[in-house]
Design a protein around this motif. Structure first.
Motif, PDB file in Angstrom:
ATOM      1  N   ILE A   1      -7.178   1.185  14.617  1.00  0.00           N
ATOM      2  CA  ILE A   1      -5.718   1.297  14.559  1.00  0.00           C
ATOM      3  C   ILE A   1      -5.207   0.907  13.168  1.00  0.00           C
ATOM      4  N   LEU A   2      -5.731  -0.209  12.646  1.00  0.00           N
ATOM      5  CA  LEU A   2      -5.294  -0.670  11.324  1.00  0.00           C
ATOM      6  C   LEU A   2      -5.643   0.355  10.246  1.00  0.00           C
ATOM      7  N   MET A   3      -6.865   0.892  10.310  1.00  0.00           N
ATOM      8  CA  MET A   3      -7.268   1.906   9.340  1.00  0.00           C
ATOM      9  C   MET A   3      -6.380   3.141   9.431  1.00  0.00           C
ATOM     10  N   SER A   4      -6.098   3.568  10.660  1.00  0.00           N
ATOM     11  CA  SER A   4      -5.301   4.775  10.856  1.00  0.00           C
ATOM     12  C   SER A   4      -3.883   4.581  10.330  1.00  0.00           C
ATOM     13  N   VAL A   5      -3.290   3.443  10.635  1.00  0.00           N
ATOM     14  CA  VAL A   5      -1.927   3.162  10.170  1.00  0.00           C
ATOM     15  C   VAL A   5      -1.878   3.169   8.649  1.00  0.00           C
ATOM     16  N   SER A   6      -2.843   2.503   8.042  1.00  0.00           N
ATOM     17  CA  SER A   6      -2.879   2.417   6.578  1.00  0.00           C
ATOM     18  C   SER A   6      -3.081   3.793   5.946  1.00  0.00           C
TER      19      SER A   6
ATOM     20  N   ALA B   1       0.829  -1.206   0.000  1.00  0.00           N
ATOM     21  CA  ALA B   1       0.000   0.000   0.000  1.00  0.00           C
ATOM     22  C   ALA B   1       0.865   1.257   0.000  1.00  0.00           C
ATOM     23  N   LEU B   2       1.999   1.220   0.711  1.00  0.00           N
ATOM     24  CA  LEU B   2       2.923   2.352   0.706  1.00  0.00           C
ATOM     25  C   LEU B   2       3.482   2.581  -0.698  1.00  0.00           C
ATOM     26  N   PHE B   3       3.911   1.501  -1.339  1.00  0.00           N
ATOM     27  CA  PHE B   3       4.411   1.596  -2.708  1.00  0.00           C
ATOM     28  C   PHE B   3       3.340   2.189  -3.627  1.00  0.00           C
ATOM     29  N   THR B   4       2.105   1.712  -3.445  1.00  0.00           N
ATOM     30  CA  THR B   4       1.006   2.173  -4.312  1.00  0.00           C
ATOM     31  C   THR B   4       0.823   3.677  -4.214  1.00  0.00           C
ATOM     32  N   SER B   5       0.787   4.177  -3.001  1.00  0.00           N
ATOM     33  CA  SER B   5       0.604   5.611  -2.820  1.00  0.00           C
ATOM     34  C   SER B   5       1.756   6.386  -3.446  1.00  0.00           C
ATOM     35  N   PHE B   6       2.979   5.903  -3.269  1.00  0.00           N
ATOM     36  CA  PHE B   6       4.134   6.622  -3.801  1.00  0.00           C
ATOM     37  C   PHE B   6       4.127   6.655  -5.330  1.00  0.00           C
ATOM     38  N   TYR B   7       3.987   5.475  -5.973  1.00  0.00           N
ATOM     39  CA  TYR B   7       4.112   5.495  -7.431  1.00  0.00           C
ATOM     40  C   TYR B   7       2.923   6.179  -8.111  1.00  0.00           C
ATOM     41  N   MET B   8       1.761   6.183  -7.470  1.00  0.00           N
ATOM     42  CA  MET B   8       0.627   6.858  -8.094  1.00  0.00           C
ATOM     43  C   MET B   8       0.748   8.379  -7.966  1.00  0.00           C
ATOM     44  N   PHE B   9       1.186   8.860  -6.817  1.00  0.00           N
ATOM     45  CA  PHE B   9       1.382  10.302  -6.705  1.00  0.00           C
ATOM     46  C   PHE B   9       2.609  10.749  -7.494  1.00  0.00           C
ATOM     47  N   ARG B  10       3.583   9.883  -7.632  1.00  0.00           N
ATOM     48  CA  ARG B  10       4.720  10.171  -8.524  1.00  0.00           C
ATOM     49  C   ARG B  10       4.209  10.385  -9.948  1.00  0.00           C
ATOM     50  N   LEU B  11       3.308   9.512 -10.397  1.00  0.00           N
ATOM     51  CA  LEU B  11       2.718   9.660 -11.731  1.00  0.00           C
ATOM     52  C   LEU B  11       1.966  10.985 -11.836  1.00  0.00           C
ATOM     53  N   LEU B  12       1.175  11.293 -10.827  1.00  0.00           N
ATOM     54  CA  LEU B  12       0.364  12.507 -10.863  1.00  0.00           C
ATOM     55  C   LEU B  12       1.246  13.756 -10.905  1.00  0.00           C
ATOM     56  N   PHE B  13       2.268  13.806 -10.052  1.00  0.00           N
ATOM     57  CA  PHE B  13       3.106  15.003  -9.970  1.00  0.00           C
ATOM     58  C   PHE B  13       3.992  15.169 -11.197  1.00  0.00           C
ATOM     59  N   LEU B  14       4.542  14.068 -11.714  1.00  0.00           N
ATOM     60  CA  LEU B  14       5.379  14.173 -12.904  1.00  0.00           C
ATOM     61  C   LEU B  14       4.570  14.619 -14.124  1.00  0.00           C
ATOM     62  N   THR B  15       3.310  14.238 -14.147  1.00  0.00           N
ATOM     63  CA  THR B  15       2.472  14.547 -15.310  1.00  0.00           C
ATOM     64  C   THR B  15       1.878  15.947 -15.248  1.00  0.00           C
TER      65      THR B  15
END
Length: 639
Positions: free
Chosen positions: A516-521, A424-438
């Protein structure tokens, strides 16, 4: 409306036949109207059918109906009908396939407007929808298999649609061949199901399965074969490398394959056969592990890719891994919930990427983009919504569906939850990377590209807006009790998974743990989005050129962990070498040598024997005398 269920798949088939046969004579506007119209009509009928099922569920019934269209064939104990199953699961899939499929058809009107293969393209899209509807409606494994094979055929036709480009044609062949491996496994499983249970109808198989002991050898084998089939269609390790290459087709095809049709087939098949897998705990554990590994591998690959569609393609592989993780830990509803939300935001993201590519004169490299949010405001806002949704940031749809899977994983095995959280961490990073680069920073393309940048036409913006709205509100379908919801989707689907739920370990987490799980995620996803912003907006980092030397880990990710190269080394190259050996040694020198040698022997013998035909009467009399003497000696020695 149940009597009209046969029209749901028939209408797209009619669209395929009309547009396909009339592709050289029908105007593009007529083709677009027919191609989109038949899918829209199927959607309306599907809505009515869904409402009927919903009403039945509200009244306490299971909402299941079987409609026999016609008796197909019989042979001995085998009796197969072309029949459709309408229940809560299939009714939801109908809405996804026809609803999202219709939006993609509308989008294609603008995107493919100038393509010379416009008419053929729409006929293929209709055929794709027809086979997917057949797959989800079939009441037995054979009808499902026909749809299964059909979507494989259509993926080949559409991925390689621009077949004059050899790499695109190769991508289509790669998808076709890799899926054949899984399809063979499916076919063997169907044969074993008939041998074991005497029928291939779901209504005849599942009640018999429910009476068997957990871990039964034949059930485990059948479940394993079905899982192998699912890894092919839904692109899981080891049969996942075809899906990133599927982006070779036109962008609407990518949206259709990645969001609404083909890749969801494996998830649907396992969900439909849930009782088989519930009685195969070893296979369930394997599904969870393979799903998690696929999610992590694909996400780790996506973080360094620079092609906007390739990032989304690996994102699809990763999200499918989450669905398989959910199936493996018994979160059947959660997996299907993620299928629904993923259909919304992944179709949105692919169509948004297509809008960017359309504006950028077919440029797909994000290193040549930047600063597009002011020039493409609708595309930017809708892709921002899709990015937030897929990153799992509340309150958008992806947060609810992904966190349900992670909650089940936490309950089953803490290691699975940790792996899922990292993905999930990877997902957030590469998707916002796509958004910001574009969309952020300065424009990095050419002057000609910048001069021609423009927002997409209405036919392309309308689907983006609708899908963006669905990506926002889709999470409302299954709000958990811990957040004050009634888990509506779980209640609606409960008859489909009732037997499996009774056999598996009950899911239970107290509300404080869920919070807790929701908050961490959620916090982790937001932090990764902030990190991507700092890196690609504040520091204005642009990914390095292809030839620049990279660190070991970055190089691994950039080259997709060399999976294709490993497959080439272990499988493709040895098979090619063996094929060359068979051709040169066995075929040409062996088989051809023998066949051609016999031919040459007969020919040369004929050349020699024809010399006996000299036309000399005296020579003929001489041979006759010699023959008579030989016959005389033969008679003497045999009497």
């Amino acid at each position: 409306m149940l009597d009209l269920i046969w029209l749901v798949p028939l209408l797209p088939l009619v669209g395929f036949l009309v547009n396909g046969l009339g592709r050289d004579i029908l105007p593009t506007k007529v083709v677009a109207f027919i191609g989109s119209g038949v899918v829209l009509l199927s959607f309306f009928i599907s809505c009515s059918l869904f409402y009927d099922v919903y009403q039945l569920r509200q009244s306490g019934e299971d909402g299941t109906s079987i409609v026999t269209i016609f008796q197909w064939f019989g042979a001995g104990a085998l009796d197969v009908s072309m029949s459709f199953l309408l229940d809560p699961l299939s009714s939801i899939m109908l809405l996804i396939v026809t609803g999202v499929g219709f939006l993609i058809h509308v989008y294609s009107i603008g995107y493919m407007k100038l393509d010379p293969g416009f008419n053929k393209f729409f006929s293929y899209l209709n055929l794709f929808i027809f086979f997917m509807l057949l797959l989800v409606l079939g009441s037995n494994y054979l009808v499902m298999f026909i749809g299964w094979e059909g979507v494989g055929l259509c993926s080949y036709l559409l991925i390689g649609f621009w077949y004059k480009n050899s790499s695109f044609a190769s991508a289509g062949k790669k998808a076709f061949v890799m899926n054949r491996i899984g399809d063979l496994s499916f076919l063997i499983a169907v044969l074993l199901i008939f041998i074991t249970f005497g029928t291939i109808e779901f209504a005849g198989v599942f009640p018999q399965v429910a009476g068997l002991a957990s871990g039964d050898g034949m059930i485990v084998l059948i479940s394993f074969l079905l899982f192998i089939a699912a890894t092919g269609k839904s692109a899981q390790i080891p049969l996942f490398t075809w899906l990133p290459d599927a982006m070779a087709g036109p962008t609407p095809v990518s949206a259709l394959i990645h969001a609404a049709t083909m890749v969801t087939a494996g998830v649907y098949m396992i969900a439909r056969s849930n009782i088989l897998f519930a009685l195969s705990p070893v296979v369930m554990q394997l599904i969870a592990v393979i799903g998690l590994l696929t999610a992590l591998l694909a996400a780790a690959t996506a973080i360094t890719q620079n092609d906007i569609k390739k990032v989304l393609a690996y994102s699809t592989v990763s999200q499918l891994g989450y669905m398989f993780l959910g199936l493996g830990v018994g979160a059947f509803t959660g997996a299907l919930f993620h299928v629904i939300t993923h259909a919304f935001f992944k179709a949105l993201l692919f169509l948004g990427a297509g809008s960017v590519i359309h504006a950028m004169s077919d440029e797909q490299d994000m290193r040549s983009m930047g600063g597009l949010r002011k020039k493409l405001p609708v595309t930017y806002i809708t892709m921002l919504i899709g990015t937030i949704a897929i990153a799992g940031i509340p309150p958008l749809s992806g947060f609810f569906s992904k966190d349900e899977i992670l909650a089940y994983a936490f309950s089953e095995n803490k290691a699975l939850w940790i792996g899922g959280l990292i993905g999930a961490l990877f997902t957030s990073f590469y998707m916002f990377r796509l958004l910001f680069l574009t969309f952020f920073g300065k424009f990095r393309g050419t002057f000609d590209q910048e001069k021609h940048i423009h927002e997409s036409p209405a036919s392309m913006k309308f689907p983006l807006i609708v899908l963006a709205v669905l990506s926002v509100v889709g999470g409302l379908l299954n709000i958990p009790a811990s957040l004050g919801g009634g888990a509506s989707l779980a209640q609606f689907l409960s008859p489909v998974f009732a037997d499996s739920v009774a056999l598996t370990q009950p899911f239970h987490l107290d509300h404080s743990t869920e919070y807790i799980l929701m908050s961490v995620s959620a916090v982790a996803a937001i932090l990764m989005a902030v990190y991507a912003y700092m890196r690609y907006v504040q520091k204005n980092v642009v990914p390095a050129a292809d030839h620049v030397e990279r660190s070991f880990l970055e190089n691994l990710s950039y080259h997709k962990f060399y999976v294709d190269e490993i497959y080439d080394f272990l499988i493709v190259n040895p098979l090619n070498s063996f094929s060359r050996f068979l051709y040169r040694v066995v075929d040409r020198s062996g088989i051809d040598g023998v066949v051609n040698g016999l031919g040459r022997g007969v020919s040369e013998s004929g050349k020699m024997l024809r010399l006996l035909q000299s036309g000399n009467v005296g020579f003929y009399l001489f041979l006759m005398v010699i023959g008579a003497i030989l016959l005389l000696f033969y008679g003497i020695y045999t009497i």
